[in-house]
Design a protein around this motif. Structure first.
Motif, PDB file in Angstrom:
ATOM      1  N   UNK A 133       2.239   3.008  60.193  1.00 20.07           N
ATOM      2  CA  UNK A 133       2.598   1.858  59.368  1.00 20.07           C
ATOM      3  C   UNK A 133       3.914   1.238  59.773  1.00 20.07           C
ATOM      4  N   UNK A 134       4.011   0.805  61.028  1.00 19.90           N
ATOM      5  CA  UNK A 134       5.193   0.064  61.478  1.00 19.90           C
ATOM      6  C   UNK A 134       4.688  -1.151  62.248  1.00 19.90           C
ATOM      7  N   UNK A 135       5.587  -2.088  62.545  1.00 20.86           N
ATOM      8  CA  UNK A 135       5.184  -3.281  63.302  1.00 20.86           C
ATOM      9  C   UNK A 135       4.549  -2.863  64.630  1.00 20.86           C
ATOM     10  N   UNK A 136       5.191  -1.906  65.313  1.00 16.25           N
ATOM     11  CA  UNK A 136       4.717  -1.561  66.656  1.00 16.25           C
ATOM     12  C   UNK A 136       3.401  -0.775  66.600  1.00 16.25           C
ATOM     13  N   UNK A 137       3.253   0.120  65.606  1.00 17.96           N
ATOM     14  CA  UNK A 137       2.003   0.887  65.534  1.00 17.96           C
ATOM     15  C   UNK A 137       0.833  -0.026  65.177  1.00 17.96           C
ATOM     16  N   UNK A 138       1.053  -0.963  64.281  1.00 17.22           N
ATOM     17  CA  UNK A 138      -0.020  -1.892  63.920  1.00 17.22           C
ATOM     18  C   UNK A 138      -0.346  -2.826  65.082  1.00 17.22           C
ATOM     19  N   UNK A 139       0.686  -3.239  65.833  1.00 18.37           N
ATOM     20  CA  UNK A 139       0.450  -4.095  67.004  1.00 18.37           C
ATOM     21  C   UNK A 139      -0.412  -3.348  68.031  1.00 18.37           C
ATOM     22  N   UNK A 140      -0.139  -2.056  68.196  1.00 18.43           N
ATOM     23  CA  UNK A 140      -0.929  -1.252  69.133  1.00 18.43           C
ATOM     24  C   UNK A 140      -2.374  -1.128  68.656  1.00 18.43           C
ATOM     25  N   UNK A 141      -2.539  -0.891  67.353  1.00 19.82           N
ATOM     26  CA  UNK A 141      -3.892  -0.769  66.787  1.00 19.82           C
ATOM     27  C   UNK A 141      -4.683  -2.052  67.012  1.00 19.82           C
ATOM     28  N   UNK A 142      -4.053  -3.191  66.748  1.00 19.27           N
ATOM     29  CA  UNK A 142      -4.734  -4.487  66.897  1.00 19.27           C
ATOM     30  C   UNK A 142      -5.055  -4.741  68.371  1.00 19.27           C
ATOM     31  N   UNK A 143      -4.084  -4.485  69.239  1.00 16.99           N
ATOM     32  CA  UNK A 143      -4.268  -4.767  70.672  1.00 16.99           C
ATOM     33  C   UNK A 143      -5.356  -3.895  71.301  1.00 16.99           C
ATOM     34  N   UNK A 144      -5.590  -2.712  70.716  1.00 19.52           N
ATOM     35  CA  UNK A 144      -6.516  -1.749  71.324  1.00 19.52           C
ATOM     36  C   UNK A 144      -7.943  -1.879  70.811  1.00 19.52           C
ATOM     37  N   UNK A 145      -8.159  -2.697  69.789  1.00 18.37           N
ATOM     38  CA  UNK A 145      -9.467  -2.742  69.126  1.00 18.37           C
ATOM     39  C   UNK A 145     -10.327  -3.856  69.714  1.00 18.37           C
ATOM     40  N   UNK A 146     -11.565  -3.508  70.034  1.00 21.09           N
ATOM     41  CA  UNK A 146     -12.476  -4.445  70.695  1.00 21.09           C
ATOM     42  C   UNK A 146     -13.090  -5.405  69.679  1.00 21.09           C
ATOM     43  N   UNK A 147     -13.797  -6.427  70.198  1.00 16.37           N
ATOM     44  CA  UNK A 147     -14.546  -7.349  69.338  1.00 16.37           C
ATOM     45  C   UNK A 147     -15.493  -6.554  68.442  1.00 16.37           C
ATOM     46  N   UNK A 148     -15.659  -7.009  67.206  1.00 12.45           N
ATOM     47  CA  UNK A 148     -16.514  -6.369  66.201  1.00 12.45           C
ATOM     48  C   UNK A 148     -15.976  -5.007  65.752  1.00 12.45           C
ATOM     49  N   UNK A 149     -14.714  -4.736  66.081  1.00 18.17           N
ATOM     50  CA  UNK A 149     -14.121  -3.459  65.700  1.00 18.17           C
ATOM     51  C   UNK A 149     -13.380  -3.544  64.371  1.00 18.17           C
ATOM     52  N   UNK A 150     -12.711  -2.445  64.038  1.00 23.61           N
ATOM     53  CA  UNK A 150     -12.019  -2.378  62.755  1.00 23.61           C
ATOM     54  C   UNK A 150     -10.670  -1.688  62.896  1.00 23.61           C
ATOM     55  N   UNK A 151      -9.652  -2.299  62.298  1.00 19.67           N
ATOM     56  CA  UNK A 151      -8.318  -1.699  62.230  1.00 19.67           C
ATOM     57  C   UNK A 151      -8.075  -1.273  60.788  1.00 19.67           C
ATOM     58  N   UNK A 152      -7.703  -0.017  60.603  1.00 19.55           N
ATOM     59  CA  UNK A 152      -7.419   0.483  59.254  1.00 19.55           C
ATOM     60  C   UNK A 152      -5.967   0.918  59.160  1.00 19.55           C
ATOM     61  N   UNK A 153      -5.268   0.376  58.178  1.00 24.26           N
ATOM     62  CA  UNK A 153      -3.882   0.782  57.911  1.00 24.26           C
ATOM     63  C   UNK A 153      -3.892   1.742  56.728  1.00 24.26           C
ATOM     64  N   UNK A 154      -3.322   2.915  56.927  1.00 27.30           N
ATOM     65  CA  UNK A 154      -3.405   3.958  55.912  1.00 27.30           C
ATOM     66  C   UNK A 154      -2.093   4.077  55.142  1.00 27.30           C
ATOM     67  N   UNK A 155      -2.198   4.086  53.841  1.00 28.17           N
ATOM     68  CA  UNK A 155      -1.069   4.447  52.996  1.00 28.17           C
ATOM     69  C   UNK A 155      -0.084   3.332  52.736  1.00 28.17           C
TER      70      UNK A 155
END
Ligand SMILES: [Zn+2]
Ligand SMILES: [Zn+2]
Length: 342
Positions: free
Chosen positions: A244-266
């Motif tokens: 749950x930081x700017x950089x961790x969320x940026x990594x999650x978004x950048x790594x997820x393919x089309x039709x994928x899902x990013x989940x932020x926990x907590x």
């Protein structure tokens, strides 16, 4: 009884002598067998998450123990029963509560994070017997972290199941207690290839032991490119951000393919920035997730009781040492979970 209470944000907990609560009608008193020390409590103690309606307050929302006394009208548990405590208490009548997702209550009454004292104490007062789940083979000190550290990733993974096919990769960012159970549960419940990311090498070693297929150090340059590489250029179909930081969320978004899902926990924080044709693939879903339901906790405990879900590493500490535990967890010196045993 002894209770570790927060008197002021930014100050250490104080081990106070307080009256042992007596259960009224419908209430249950638990003798704490174990209370997991959660990273969220560090954010609360430091004042980064200011949710407490009063102070001093006893923290501790990952609890299990034995029934010490029951109030009038309590029928489902008896004195001496070992129980895990569901902590996402709510009002019981708002839309979220009646749908079963009581942890999402419009006026949360979470144990140890609201007007209700938590489990960093010898005894804990439970306002309703529905929050107690009887234990069979599990001991309370092992069951305690299941009520948050395992329940929270369990809910996140169950909600992402359509994105977790065996021919795809899944990304887990942050291998603390929740991330460790996240890796274990992904191993148990899906066929995905698991990529674990953390900044600490010991956590990455542990992630491999718990079932991660690939581990990557977040300090390495262009980690997103490495994730592309290990997924053969496709990216992951689901990413779970336990940091749950700017950089961790940026990594999650950048790594997820089309039709994928990013989940932020907590509740940790950070803002996900998502812009198609800039940093986000087409039709990527984003979801926040919080804790779990009573039903989901029953499911997690069933997995643990059956032996399919084994515990992450646990170390034990006394109530008197709780501020040392705070320091050690905050500085990343704890491999798994610390459980406070009063
Ligand atoms: Zn927690
Ligand atoms: Zn409610």
């Amino acid at each position: 009884m002894k209770a570790a209470r927060l008197h002021e944000y930014g100050k250490p907990l104080v081990l106070d002598d307080v009256p042992t609560p007596a259960p009224g009608a419908g209430e249950v008193l638990i003798q704490i067998g174990g209370a997991g020390f959660c990273h969220s409590d560090i954010h609360v103690i430091d004042g980064d998450i200011r949710v407490l309606p009063r102070m001093p307050l006893t923290l501790g929302h990952e609890n299990a123990g034995r029934v010490a006394a029951i109030g009038a009208g309590v029928h489902s548990v008896h004195e001496g029963d070992p129980v895990a405590v569901y902590g996402g208490w709510g009002c019981g009548h708002c839309d979220a509560c009646v749908s079963g997702a009581e942890q999402l209550c419009a006026t949360p009454q979470w144990v140890g994070l609201s007007q209700y004292d938590g489990g960093y104490a010898e005894f804990l007062l439970i306002p309703h017997e529905r929050y107690l789940i009887p234990l069979d083979r599990l001991t309370p000190e092992v069951a305690a972290p299941l009520t948050d550290a395992a329940l929270t990733p369990y809910r996140a993974i169950q909600k992402a199941q359509p994105f977790l096919q065996p021919d795809r990769g899944v990304l887990v960012i942050g291998i603390g207690g929740l991330g460790q159970y996240g890796v274990k549960l992904l191993r148990l419940l899906t066929g995905c290839s698991i990529i674990a990311v953390d900044t600490a090498e010991p956590k990455l070693t542990l992630a491999r032991e718990l079932g991660a297929d690939v581990t990557l150090n977040a300090k390495a340059p262009d980690i997103a490119a490495q994730i592309r590489e290990v997924t053969h250029g496709r990216g992951v179909s689901a990413a779970f951000d336990f940091v749950g930081s700017e950089s961790s969320l940026a990594l999650a978004v950048a790594s997820t393919s089309a039709l994928g899902k990013v989940t932020q926990i907590g509740l940790a924080g950070g803002t996900a920035r998502m812009k198609v044709l800039e940093n986000t693939a087409f039709e990527v879903q984003f979801e926040t997730t919080l804790w779990g339901t009573i039903k989901e906790l029953r499911e997690v405990l069933a997995l643990a009781e059956s032996g399919r879900l084994s515990s992450i590493p646990i170390e034990f500490a006394s109530l008197a040492c709780i501020n040392e535990v705070y320091t050690r967890v905050k500085s990343g010196q704890v491999a798994g979970r610390v459980v406070i045993r009063p």
